[in-house]
Design a protein around this motif. Structure first.
Motif, PDB file in Angstrom:
ATOM      1  N   UNK A 265       0.298 -11.147   4.159  1.00 42.38           N
ATOM      2  CA  UNK A 265       0.365 -10.390   4.602  1.00 42.38           C
ATOM      3  C   UNK A 265       0.329  -9.651   5.100  1.00 42.38           C
ATOM      4  N   UNK A 266       0.986  -8.576   6.429  1.00 36.42           N
ATOM      5  CA  UNK A 266       0.713  -8.341   7.602  1.00 36.42           C
ATOM      6  C   UNK A 266      -0.920  -6.745   6.857  1.00 36.42           C
ATOM      7  N   UNK A 267      -1.939  -6.658   8.080  1.00 34.27           N
ATOM      8  CA  UNK A 267      -2.836  -6.000   7.183  1.00 34.27           C
ATOM      9  C   UNK A 267      -2.801  -5.214   8.673  1.00 34.27           C
ATOM     10  N   UNK A 268      -3.066  -4.051   8.939  1.00 33.76           N
ATOM     11  CA  UNK A 268      -3.371  -2.682   9.303  1.00 33.76           C
ATOM     12  C   UNK A 268      -4.717  -2.353   9.589  1.00 33.76           C
ATOM     13  N   UNK A 269      -5.755  -2.188  10.500  1.00 36.92           N
ATOM     14  CA  UNK A 269      -7.059  -1.095   9.618  1.00 36.92           C
ATOM     15  C   UNK A 269      -7.053  -0.087  10.439  1.00 36.92           C
ATOM     16  N   UNK A 270      -7.543   1.072  10.203  1.00 38.57           N
ATOM     17  CA  UNK A 270      -7.505   1.779  11.337  1.00 38.57           C
ATOM     18  C   UNK A 270      -8.238   1.707  12.452  1.00 38.57           C
ATOM     19  N   UNK A 271      -6.793   2.381  13.626  1.00 36.19           N
ATOM     20  CA  UNK A 271      -6.596   2.794  14.902  1.00 36.19           C
ATOM     21  C   UNK A 271      -5.456   0.806  15.552  1.00 36.19           C
TER      22      UNK A 271
ATOM     23  N   UNK B  35      12.598   4.288   4.850  1.00 29.15           N
ATOM     24  CA  UNK B  35      11.239   2.867   4.943  1.00 29.15           C
ATOM     25  C   UNK B  35      11.027   2.581   3.778  1.00 29.15           C
ATOM     26  N   UNK B  36      11.325   1.399   3.198  1.00 28.50           N
ATOM     27  CA  UNK B  36      10.019   0.598   2.272  1.00 28.50           C
ATOM     28  C   UNK B  36       8.807  -0.800   2.089  1.00 28.50           C
ATOM     29  N   UNK B  37       7.857  -0.471   1.969  1.00 28.63           N
ATOM     30  CA  UNK B  37       6.587  -0.809   2.364  1.00 28.63           C
ATOM     31  C   UNK B  37       6.054  -1.235   0.570  1.00 28.63           C
ATOM     32  N   UNK B  38       6.157  -2.619   0.730  1.00 31.03           N
ATOM     33  CA  UNK B  38       5.518  -3.807  -0.587  1.00 31.03           C
ATOM     34  C   UNK B  38       3.914  -3.555  -0.348  1.00 31.03           C
TER      35      UNK B  38
ATOM     36  N   UNK C  47      -1.004   0.329  -5.657  1.00 36.67           N
ATOM     37  CA  UNK C  47      -0.391  -1.422  -4.097  1.00 36.67           C
ATOM     38  C   UNK C  47       1.381  -0.878  -5.116  1.00 36.67           C
ATOM     39  N   UNK C  48       2.260  -2.183  -5.143  1.00 38.77           N
ATOM     40  CA  UNK C  48       3.541  -2.097  -5.340  1.00 38.77           C
ATOM     41  C   UNK C  48       4.367  -1.383  -3.897  1.00 38.77           C
TER      42      UNK C  48
ATOM     43  N   UNK D   3       0.547  -5.058   3.535  1.00 34.16           N
ATOM     44  CA  UNK D   3       1.888  -5.196   3.627  1.00 34.16           C
ATOM     45  C   UNK D   3       2.448  -6.675   3.284  1.00 34.16           C
ATOM     46  N   UNK D   4       2.758  -6.477   2.281  1.00 33.77           N
ATOM     47  CA  UNK D   4       3.461  -8.048   2.156  1.00 33.77           C
ATOM     48  C   UNK D   4       4.571  -7.491   2.292  1.00 33.77           C
ATOM     49  N   UNK D   5       5.389  -6.532   2.636  1.00 40.41           N
ATOM     50  CA  UNK D   5       6.759  -7.051   2.792  1.00 40.41           C
ATOM     51  C   UNK D   5       7.241  -5.445   3.296  1.00 40.41           C
ATOM     52  N   UNK D   6       7.657  -5.401   4.686  1.00 43.08           N
ATOM     53  CA  UNK D   6       8.618  -3.661   5.145  1.00 43.08           C
ATOM     54  C   UNK D   6      10.128  -4.013   4.955  1.00 43.08           C
ATOM     55  N   UNK D   7      10.939  -3.475   4.363  1.00 41.77           N
ATOM     56  CA  UNK D   7      12.810  -3.402   4.999  1.00 41.77           C
ATOM     57  C   UNK D   7      12.808  -1.849   4.642  1.00 41.77           C
TER      58      UNK D   7
END
Length: 781
Positions: free
Chosen positions: A86-92, A107-110, A156-157, A227-231
């Motif tokens: 997955x793509x992991x984004x932390x604060x900042x 935009x949708x995020x799993x 999640x989801x 985030x496991x998926x962005x579409x």
């Protein structure tokens, strides 16, 4: 070519086989504007140029464009991920994703995990890479950039942006987590100042407020998100479930020209939307509905018309019907996707707001409630009616609007005074200054409208009442033919803009691109008038390195006005100049710095910068604008020369032009009668020499004239082949369909000419600031 997903390669290969099998089924296919085809009408290798996605509901980014701060696995959500992490984004942390093409939608995020509740993702959209950053580009004229959208992540989801916040066009999506999230659940957060050093944006305005990535408010710190998926779920071009099911095509020896045709077709798809997703125009409507949405907020939730699809002005901005686009966009739609229902919806949204005196609104809802009006846009609506009926033969619709049309027509006709010129009473046009008084462009467009109105009354409706008026209409046309000479500047070889200050020898003499182009394409000058070629030559002489300037609007290169110039060169018989300008100008739009490389931009500065000089904020420029798509129509109707003389093409003319730039060219489109296709090649035949081979296909039962190498000849519908012998005396013969196929080979003696070097246009900075447009009462234009 770059496609929207890895599996598209397999999918396209499969479709190629299926479509070749289906080609015989589609060979004499008659389509309907009420029922679009499920697959391409002209299957072939040229489909590789189509930019519309194979799967419109699942478009993934193609690469990470920029990463900043604490982010891990940023490429995990790409089109072809290197791993399943997955793509992991932390604060900042911040990631800017780039898509293969300019796209649109939700935009949708799993979400695979979140370290806490009430975490927000901040989203910022941009068409141009120059504005990719934590602030979006702009849809408003009230501040330099839009506000970012805050998307609450509760679980999640899959979480998608709400339909109210469809973004109409973007190639870059910035996703980040501020260190400290908004204090409210609103999608728009109150902003706090931040220093310019914290911004990624090259055009940052330090006086605009925005949510800071670092300033510490008085509440709890944000949490990380994986985030496991962005579409993107693309909501544009809703009329056809298969957005790649084109009803027209183009292919030539110029790969650049091929890209240009398909970029125009795709732009027209992006600007076709669900009518419930129109621009809300927050700032403009504030004076009416007193909304309290913060400046810089944006919504795509205004119902701008009844219906299922509508063609609009721009994809990102001005998502509403603007008639100025129609002279370019309607034929472009007709020859590419045949989404004529979207055209009809746009026309309906204008006629339903017709004013009591017959005038038509400057634009459809949300405008049309405040007496907004433009003389030229009013006329463009009437041209839109002609083009809609020409390509659909929707006579019942025309009959239901005929009285309103005639009222609008007579409203304008009354503005032709004793000078023989159109006396303009509204300054609104395509944002250019000087639209006033006795104007060249308005007069020429009016002349064009009169000719088409006569054809509608006589040939389509056979209206006896209107027919009685035709002698009067023709008399006024003749007056215009004489009156336009008042504006001719003999020493310049061009017409001036107006009588008076902007006229010949006036203190602000202006020789407009739009008006001179319309003087040619409208037919107001007779075919034997030597000034026709003179105007075409002098327009070409003004070109700069990045395109054709519009002197009527200082510092501007306008694809809108230049689309009319393309038509003007063709009307003067200078098809070479039309193709040359397409490659020069639209080629720059595809490959120049800061553009989307996939769609047609609203306009840009004379030195090639992406700022459109109408707007003080460069970020407001629309990079997908229907009025900029001229080549899509011109290449099929003027270069390949397929002209419908009667609705649907029961009668037609084909007059193709290879020009000095092309070794071969082919293309076509379909109407309710069937397919129109032209293939023109330079070939050599042993024992005969160099020839040009013309193959045409037209609907059976139709009839037309083929003009090729001299006088025209009458031809019945079906397939025909003509050969032009170019060794010695040029002559043309009609031959058998497969005449000499086995003996032909490509003409290797033909060479494409060198491209002429041109100077860069020089910006008049004083005029640039004077011409920034902020409309009356804050009207967004």
């Amino acid at each position: 070519m770059i496609f929207s997903a890895c599996f598209d390669y397999v999918l396209l290969a499969y479709h190629a086989v299926v479509q070749q099998i289906a080609s015989s089924v589609y060979h004499h296919l008659a389509i309907s504007h009420l029922s679009l085809p499920p697959r391409a009408v002209f299957p072939g290798p040229w489909e590789g140029y189509i930019k519309a996605p194979a799967n419109r509901s699942y478009i993934r980014p193609s690469r990470t464009w920029h990463v900043k701060g604490p982010v891990s696995g940023p490429s995990a959500v790409l089109d072809c991920p290197e791993s399943n992490q997955s793509t992991t984004i932390e604060p900042g942390g911040l990631v800017i994703f780039e898509f293969s093409e300019n796209i649109a939608g939700r935009a949708c995020f799993d979400i695979s995990s979140t370290s806490g509740s009430k975490t927000h993702l901040a989203l910022a959209y941009s068409e141009s890479p120059k504005f990719a950053g934590h602030l979006p580009d702009a849809t408003t004229d009230r501040q330099r950039r839009d506000l970012p959208l805050f998307l609450p992540i509760q679980r999640t989801g899959i979480t998608c942006v709400k339909p109210d916040f469809v973004r109409g066009a973007f190639k870059y999506l910035t996703v980040y987590i501020p260190e400290y999230p908004p204090e409210t659940e609103d999608v728009w957060s109150e902003a706090t100042p931040s220093s310019s050093s914290e911004i990624l944006d090259a055009h940052f305005d330090p006086y605009q407020k925005h949510f800071s990535l670092h300033n510490k408010p008085s509440h709890k710190k944000a949490r990380s998100i994986s985030i496991s998926s962005l579409y993107i779920n693309c909501t544009a071009f809703p009329s056809n479930p298969n957005p790649r099911a084109y009803t027209g095509y183009f292919s030539s020896s110029s790969l650049l020209l091929n890209r240009i045709w398909y970029s125009g077709a795709y732009t027209l798809q992006l600007t076709t939307i669900n009518p419930t997703e129109g621009s809300a125009l927050i700032d403009y409507n504030r004076r009416i509905n007193h909304n309290h949405s913060p400046q810089g907020s944006w919504y795509s939730n205004f119902t701008i018309a009844n219906g299922t699809a509508i063609t609009t002005d721009g994809a990102k901005r001005d998502r509403m019907a603007y008639p100025g686009d129609m002279a370019i966009a309607v034929p472009g739609i007709a020859v590419s996707t045949y989404d004529m229902v979207a055209v009809r919806t746009a026309l309906d949204s204008l006629f339903i707001r017709q004013y009591a005196d017959g005038a038509l609104p400057y634009a459809g809802p949300p405008m049309g409630y405040g007496d907004e009006f433009s003389d030229t846009y009013h006329l463009h609506t009437l041209l839109g009616v002609w083009n809609y009926v020409l390509f659909t033969n929707d006579v019942p619709w025309l009959q239901s609007h005929w009285n309103a049309y005639l009222k609008a027509f007579e409203y304008s006709l009354a503005k032709i005074d004793l000078t023989g010129l159109f006396h303009v009473t509204s300054s609104h046009d395509w944002l250019r200054p000087g639209m006033t008084g006795h104007n060249l462009e308005a007069t020429s467009i009016m002349y064009h409208v009169v000719q088409y109105t006569i054809r509608i009354a006589l040939d389509i409706l056979n209206d006896p009442h209107a027919t009685e008026e035709i002698p009067r209409w023709r008399s006024i046309s003749e007056r215009m033919e004489r009156g336009i000479n008042i504006l001719w500047c003999e020493d310049k070889g061009l017409f001036s803009d107006n009588i008076g200050r902007r006229g010949c020898g006036g203190s602000a003499q202006t020789l407009p691109q739009d008006g001179n182009s319309w003087a040619l394409l409208s037919g107001i000058l007779s075919n034997n008038d030597t000034r026709r070629q003179q105007i075409s030559t002098n327009l070409r002489r003004r070109w700069t390195r990045y395109g054709a300037p519009a002197p009527e609007f200082p510092n501007v290169i306008s694809p809108f006005a230049s689309s009319f110039e393309l038509l003007a060169h063709c009307a003067a018989g200078n098809h070479d100049a039309a193709v040359e300008l397409m490659e020069l100008m639209w080629g720059y739009m595809l490959d120049g710095e800061g553009f989307t490389n996939s769609t047609c931009v609203e306009g840009y500065r004379i030195d090639g910068d992406i700022q459109y000089p109408a707007y003080w904020s460069s970020a407001r420029n629309s990079h997908a604008h229907g009025w900029s798509t001229g080549p899509t129509m011109v290449l099929l109707t003027k270069i390949l020369g397929i002209t419908l003389e009667t609705p649907l093409g029961g009668m037609w003319t084909i007059e193709p032009h290879l020009t000095r730039w092309l070794g071969n060219v082919r293309g076509g489109f379909a109407t309710g009668l069937g397919r129109f296709e032209v293939v023109l090649r330079r070939m050599k035949i042993e024992g005969i020499g160099r020839v040009e081979i013309l193959d045409i296909e037209t609907p059976r039962g139709s009839q037309g004239t083929v003009v090729f190498g001299g006088a025209g000849r009458l031809v019945e519908g079906g397939r025909s082949r003509f050969v032009k012998f170019v060794n010695g005396t040029t002559r043309v013969e009609k031959v058998a369909l497969r005449w000499m196929d086995e003996q032909m080979e490509a003409d290797d003696e033909w060479q494409r000419p060198e491209v002429e070097e041109r100077v860069v246009g020089v910006v008049d900075w004083k005029a640039l600031e004077e011409n920034y447009v902020i409309g009356p009462q804050g009207m967004t234009m």
